[in-house]
Design a protein around this motif. Structure first.
Motif, PDB file in Angstrom:
ATOM      1  N   VAL A 166      -6.898   9.114   0.469  1.00 48.98           N
ATOM      2  CA  VAL A 166      -6.970   9.039   2.078  1.00 48.98           C
ATOM      3  C   VAL A 166      -7.525   9.924   2.568  1.00 48.98           C
ATOM      4  O   VAL A 166      -6.502  11.816   2.476  1.00 48.98           O
TER       5      VAL A 166
ATOM      6  N   LEU B  53       0.826  -0.877  -0.175  1.00 51.24           N
ATOM      7  CA  LEU B  53      -0.083   0.129  -0.296  1.00 51.24           C
ATOM      8  C   LEU B  53       1.339   1.244  -0.020  1.00 51.24           C
ATOM      9  O   LEU B  53       1.718   1.206   0.813  1.00 51.24           O
TER      10      LEU B  53
ATOM     11  N   THR C 262      -4.100   7.395  -3.044  1.00 45.41           N
ATOM     12  CA  THR C 262      -3.645   5.883  -2.600  1.00 45.41           C
ATOM     13  C   THR C 262      -3.294   4.839  -3.762  1.00 45.41           C
ATOM     14  O   THR C 262      -3.871   4.750  -4.973  1.00 45.41           O
TER      15      THR C 262
ATOM     16  N   THR D  38     -12.546   5.944   1.239  1.00 45.34           N
ATOM     17  CA  THR D  38     -10.800   5.782   0.670  1.00 45.34           C
ATOM     18  C   THR D  38     -11.089   5.072  -1.021  1.00 45.34           C
ATOM     19  O   THR D  38     -10.177   5.684  -1.586  1.00 45.34           O
TER      20      THR D  38
ATOM     21  N   ILE E  32       0.922   5.348  -0.064  1.00 40.70           N
ATOM     22  CA  ILE E  32       0.209   6.755   0.140  1.00 40.70           C
ATOM     23  C   ILE E  32       0.770   8.361  -0.274  1.00 40.70           C
ATOM     24  O   ILE E  32       1.735   8.238   0.304  1.00 40.70           O
TER      25      ILE E  32
END
Length: 568
Positions: free
Chosen positions: A494, A48, A56, A488, A50
């Motif tokens: 986010v 993941l 994302t 999200t 950010i």
């Protein structure tokens, strides 16, 4: 809706679908061309990312980021409550749920609403609960949690026409599992399982990378971006060395290093030696010899290493079976299990415990002991009850500690884990025998535990709860978290609900240790107001500079002193 299986792996994840006659592995990412040629076209890195603006990224788009990425989130299930990603503090459950959410809809024309999800056979109860929870937060109904080796055996043996004993050696990116199963008239039954929770591709890459750096004339000084590129090159070289004797590994600065299979095998030798033990333990548990194994199944990316295959073949005196891709077999087996649960396949499966489960008792006043309620290799679901009493008269309460691990070792051994503990009140005026109580453990097919404590004399229910952790203990927080995850996933960003923190002092070991202790060992167990107060002190410390840094360190240390009993 077709049956789906999800292999939520430490390093890579896979989605598979049962079509009615076969299992298809669905594409959920777009790897670089060189990695596609190495068999990564049907897997997605479990990463993941950010971005600074909150955007994302998942899979390869996240893996290639220099910073602001989270890898191996599954390893955090057993310990951490939150982690910093891209300058934001993110709950571990939230990060995993976002990955599940991406898997759910990453394949064109597919929206996975229901699936069987796999887990390592050596997963603790806490990790099992969080896996199921995170899939649910992403909108996926989990039909069952299935041990990865069992899923692999089902993928390899679903069409088998004779009964047999199958040993599955599952060495993936983060864990090693060895499981012996018996197939009887289409039913898959786990007989014994043993594993190593932190042994896999991540660890092999690290060992190989150290060996390469040690072989260089001088220790290089690389930027974060160059270090990230080096790690990716090490992983690529490791994979290529399964089919080549030597690989020219590109180092920063247009320099190449001749990485050999010999160097790689020497670097990972301790892991290869360690990998023998779970095989030998499973055979010993069942009192059988290697000749009793009818089929050897090797799955997981690390199982493709020639030295690993040779070692396992040497121990078991047989060659690995073929027929399925070791990278995707677990997800394929999960899709088959989903079809079984939906009545589309006339098969069945049963799973067993990999760890013993019990409570900590003091049969004398000094030495804690592991009192077993549900033994290792016990078929699930399972339920067991035993009686206990306070150690001495005058006690006002007893601590009920749920322990999972190996009862032959001391309670504080690293193989034993206290999953959760509660304080149960007792009458200090009564003798211990009249304060006796029973503890009942109920372990469901997913390996998730419910505990019930009842007073023998009064019949009063003193405790009735699930073993949960982190945000799972507060259902109102779960509702808020589910909404945030949904927002999200839909927006691809986010939101403001995830506070941005300065990372200026994250590299300071003392700051990192203090804030981690506060957030993982104290804040989950105190009231909301106190947790907010402690969080504010943590934030002040992470933003502190110059002379104020020492003052903020002392402020947090002082605030934690009253909770010393939680920090042991």
């Amino acid at each position: 809706m077709n049956p789906y299986g999800i292999d939520f792996g430490t390093t890579n994840s896979v989605l598979a679908e049962w079509t009615g006659r076969r299992v298809d592995v669905l594409p959920i990412d777009n790897p670089p061309g060189a990695w596609t040629q190495m068999g990564f076209d049907k897997v997605m890195p479990s990463v993941l990312g950010i971005l600074p603006d909150g955007g994302t990224r998942f899979g390869w788009a996240a893996k290639r980021l220099t910073e602001g990425k989270l890898e191996a989130v599954k390893r955090l299930f057993a310990t951490d409550d939150s982690v910093e990603v891209g300058g934001r503090r993110v709950d571990v459950e939230e990060a995993a749920a976002l990955l599940f959410g991406h898997i759910r809809s990453a394949s064109p024309g597919v929206d996975v609403r229901r699936a069987v999800v796999t887990i390592p056979a050596n997963s603790r109860g806490r990790a099992r609960l969080r896996t199921k929870l995170c899939a649910g937060l992403a909108g996926i109904e989990v039909q069952a949690l299935l041990n990865e080796p069992t899923a692999a055996a089902m993928a390899y043996s679903v069409d088998a026409t004779r009964d047999q004993n199958v040993l599955v050696f599952d060495w993936g990116g983060g864990t090693l599992d060895v499981t012996v199963l018996e197939t009887i008239e289409g039913v898959f039954i786990e007989r014994a399982s043993k594993g190593i929770p932190r042994s896999g591709g991540i660890d092999l890459d690290e060992a190989f990378g150290r060996a390469i750096l040690d072989a260089l004339p001088s220790r290089p000084s690389w930027s974060p971006a160059q270090q990230a590129q080096f790690r990716l090159e090490v992983e690529r070289a490791k994979i290529l060395l399964s089919s080549q004797d030597e690989v020219n590994l590109a180092l920063p600065g247009d320099v190449f290093f001749p990485a050999t299979r010999e160097l790689f095998v020497k670097a990972i030798a301790p892991y290869l030696d360690e990998a023998r033990r779970p095989i030998e333990q499973c055979l010993a548990d069942l009192s059988i010899t290697p000749g009793s194994i009818d089929q050897l199944v090797m799955v997981g990316g690390s199982s493709k290493i020639p030295a690993a295959r040779a070692m396992v073949s040497e121990v078991l005196h047989r060659e690995p079976a073929g027929g399925c891709d070791p990278m995707t077999a677990v997800a394929q087996g999960a899709a088959i299990a989903s079809a079984i649960l939906l009545g589309q396949l006339d098969k069945d499966f049963f799973v067993a415990t990999e760890h013993a489960l019990g409570t900590v008792v003091h049969n004398d006043r000094d030495r804690p002991e592991f009192s077993v309620l549900i033994p290792r290799n016990h078929q699930l679901p399972a339920k067991a009850t035993d009686g206990y009493r306070p150690a001495v008269q005058g006690q006002e309460a007893v601590r009920v500690k749920v322990i999972e691990g190996d009862p032959t070792k001391p309670v504080d051994h690293e193989d034993n884990v206290i999953l959760r503990e509660w304080t149960v009140p007792v009458d200090p005026d009564l003798p211990p025998d009249q304060n006796a109580f029973t503890i009942t453990y109920e372990y469901n097919v997913d390996g998730i535990l419910h505990i019930n404590v009842v007073g023998v004399r009064s019949g009063q229910v003193m405790l009735d709860d699930d073993v949960s952790w982190g945000v799972t203990k507060d259902k109102t927080k779960l509702v808020e978290l589910a909404k945030r995850v949904s927002t999200t996933i839909e927006s691809g960003s986010v939101g403001a609900g995830s506070p941005v923190r300065s990372s200026a002092h994250v590299s300071d070991p003392e700051v990192a240790a203090l804030t981690a202790r506060a957030r993982t060992k104290v804040m989950p167990f105190v009231g909301d107001e106190e947790a907010k107060r402690l969080e504010a002190i943590c934030v002040d410390l992470e933003h502190a500079e110059g002379a104020g840094l020492a003052e903020c360190k002392e402020a947090l240390s002082g605030a934690l002193r009253q909770y010393a009993y939680l920090l042991v």
